[in-house]
Design a protein around this motif. Structure first.
Motif, mmCIF file in Angstrom:
data_model
loop_
_atom_site.group_PDB
_atom_site.id
_atom_site.type_symbol
_atom_site.label_atom_id
_atom_site.label_comp_id
_atom_site.label_asym_id
_atom_site.label_seq_id
_atom_site.Cartn_x
_atom_site.Cartn_y
_atom_site.Cartn_z
ATOM 1 N N UNK A 2 25.227 -81.876 -23.702
ATOM 2 C CA UNK A 2 24.686 -80.531 -23.934
ATOM 3 C C UNK A 2 24.607 -80.235 -25.430
ATOM 4 N N UNK A 3 25.578 -80.713 -26.190
ATOM 5 C CA UNK A 3 25.559 -80.489 -27.636
ATOM 6 C C UNK A 3 24.357 -81.191 -28.267
ATOM 7 N N UNK A 4 24.084 -82.416 -27.808
ATOM 8 C CA UNK A 4 22.946 -83.168 -28.331
ATOM 9 C C UNK A 4 21.652 -82.448 -28.007
ATOM 10 N N UNK A 46 26.749 -73.563 -36.148
ATOM 11 C CA UNK A 46 27.414 -72.746 -35.110
ATOM 12 C C UNK A 46 27.454 -73.487 -33.781
ATOM 13 N N UNK A 47 26.330 -74.126 -33.406
ATOM 14 C CA UNK A 47 26.274 -74.864 -32.137
ATOM 15 C C UNK A 47 27.285 -76.002 -32.112
ATOM 16 N N UNK A 48 27.380 -76.713 -33.232
ATOM 17 C CA UNK A 48 28.347 -77.817 -33.274
ATOM 18 C C UNK A 48 29.780 -77.297 -33.220
ATOM 19 N N UNK A 49 30.016 -76.162 -33.858
ATOM 20 C CA UNK A 49 31.369 -75.602 -33.866
ATOM 21 C C UNK A 49 31.813 -75.184 -32.472
ATOM 22 N N UNK A 50 30.940 -74.496 -31.745
ATOM 23 C CA UNK A 50 31.315 -73.995 -30.414
ATOM 24 C C UNK A 50 31.383 -75.111 -29.365
ATOM 25 N N UNK A 51 30.766 -76.268 -29.689
ATOM 26 C CA UNK A 51 30.829 -77.387 -28.752
ATOM 27 C C UNK A 51 31.936 -78.368 -29.095
ATOM 28 N N UNK A 52 32.852 -77.967 -29.985
ATOM 29 C CA UNK A 52 34.025 -78.774 -30.261
ATOM 30 C C UNK A 52 33.915 -79.687 -31.458
ATOM 31 N N UNK A 56 32.130 -81.031 -38.432
ATOM 32 C CA UNK A 56 30.726 -81.184 -38.813
ATOM 33 C C UNK A 56 30.045 -79.824 -38.890
ATOM 34 N N UNK A 57 30.367 -78.968 -37.906
ATOM 35 C CA UNK A 57 29.770 -77.643 -37.894
ATOM 36 C C UNK A 57 30.135 -76.842 -39.132
#
Length: 231
Positions: A2-4, A46-52, A56-57
């Motif tokens: 989902x992150x990708x 933000x997306x990378x941060x919330x996906x763990x 990188x985020x």
């Protein structure tokens, strides 16, 4: 996974934005990129941060903030200073701002030596005017300044009887260095630059347009001296 997919979606949006921006002119594109670029990078962070993937985020968020700050600083770069002309006589040095037409000067000799004209009152300027009775060039230059700052000053002189002198010969031929300063140009200016500077100044200072014959004569003299070298 989902992150990708989220990152791919952000990239697709970014590509669409770039394609749209390419249809506008360069100045609008630059302005839009200062906002859209950091926004897209920040969204990805933000997306990378919330996906763990906080490490990188966080890097992307930091990069977005730096990008946005750089864009704002670049947009605030000051405009280059406008051209200025300098006319010098035995007792005065006057500077003309080409953009505003404003005059400022400094006294080179006499009771008010090294004082700026803008710092002198009308009474002090009239004292200086009397001191310059034997220096017609400096007097004419001071008259130009007085006309701009105190339009009614001549009425006061006439009311007090006046003390104007006949126009004496000039102090000598203008040098090339002085001619460049009068037109506000650097040494080695092209014929086109000389003509352009002369035209711009005459539009402001020609006697028929409210200027003075003294400065107009200096400007014409400077043009003739410099163009003589260009055949």
């Amino acid at each position: 996974m989902s992150a990708v997919l989220g990152i791919l979606a952000v990239l697709l949006v970014a590509i669409g934005l770039v394609a749209a921006f390419l249809r506008v002119d360069a100045s609008k594109l630059a302005g839009a990129l200062r906002i859209a670029g950091p926004a897209v990078l920040g969204l990805a962070g933000i997306l990378l941060t919330v996906t763990g993937r906080a490490a990188v985020g966080g890097m992307l968020l930091t990069g977005a903030a730096a990008w946005y700050s750089f864009g704002r600083a670049k947009g605030r770069v000051a405009k280059p200073k406008g051209q200025r002309s300098t006319v010098r006589t035995a007792a005065l040095e006057m500077e003309l701002d080409h953009d505003t037409g404003g005059l400022e000067g400094i006294v080179l000799a006499g009771r008010h030596e090294q004082k700026m004209l803008s710092g002198l009152s009308l009474k002090q300027l009239m004292e200086l005017y009397k001191e310059l009775a034997g220096d017609s060039e400096s007097r004419q230059l001071l008259e130009t300044y007085l006309d701009g700052r105190f339009p009614a000053w001549r009425d006061d002189v006439k009311a007090n009887g006046g003390d104007r002198q006949g126009v004496a010969p000039g102090s000598g031929p203008m040098t090339k260095e002085e001619a460049y300063k009068v037109l506000g140009l650097e040494a080695g200016a092209t014929t086109a630059d000389i003509r352009k500077a002369h035209r711009r100044l005459m539009q402001r200072l020609h006697p028929d347009l409210g200027g003075t014959s003294f400065l107009a004569a200096r400007i014409n003299e400077a043009k003739d001296i410099l163009l003589s070298d260009h055949g």
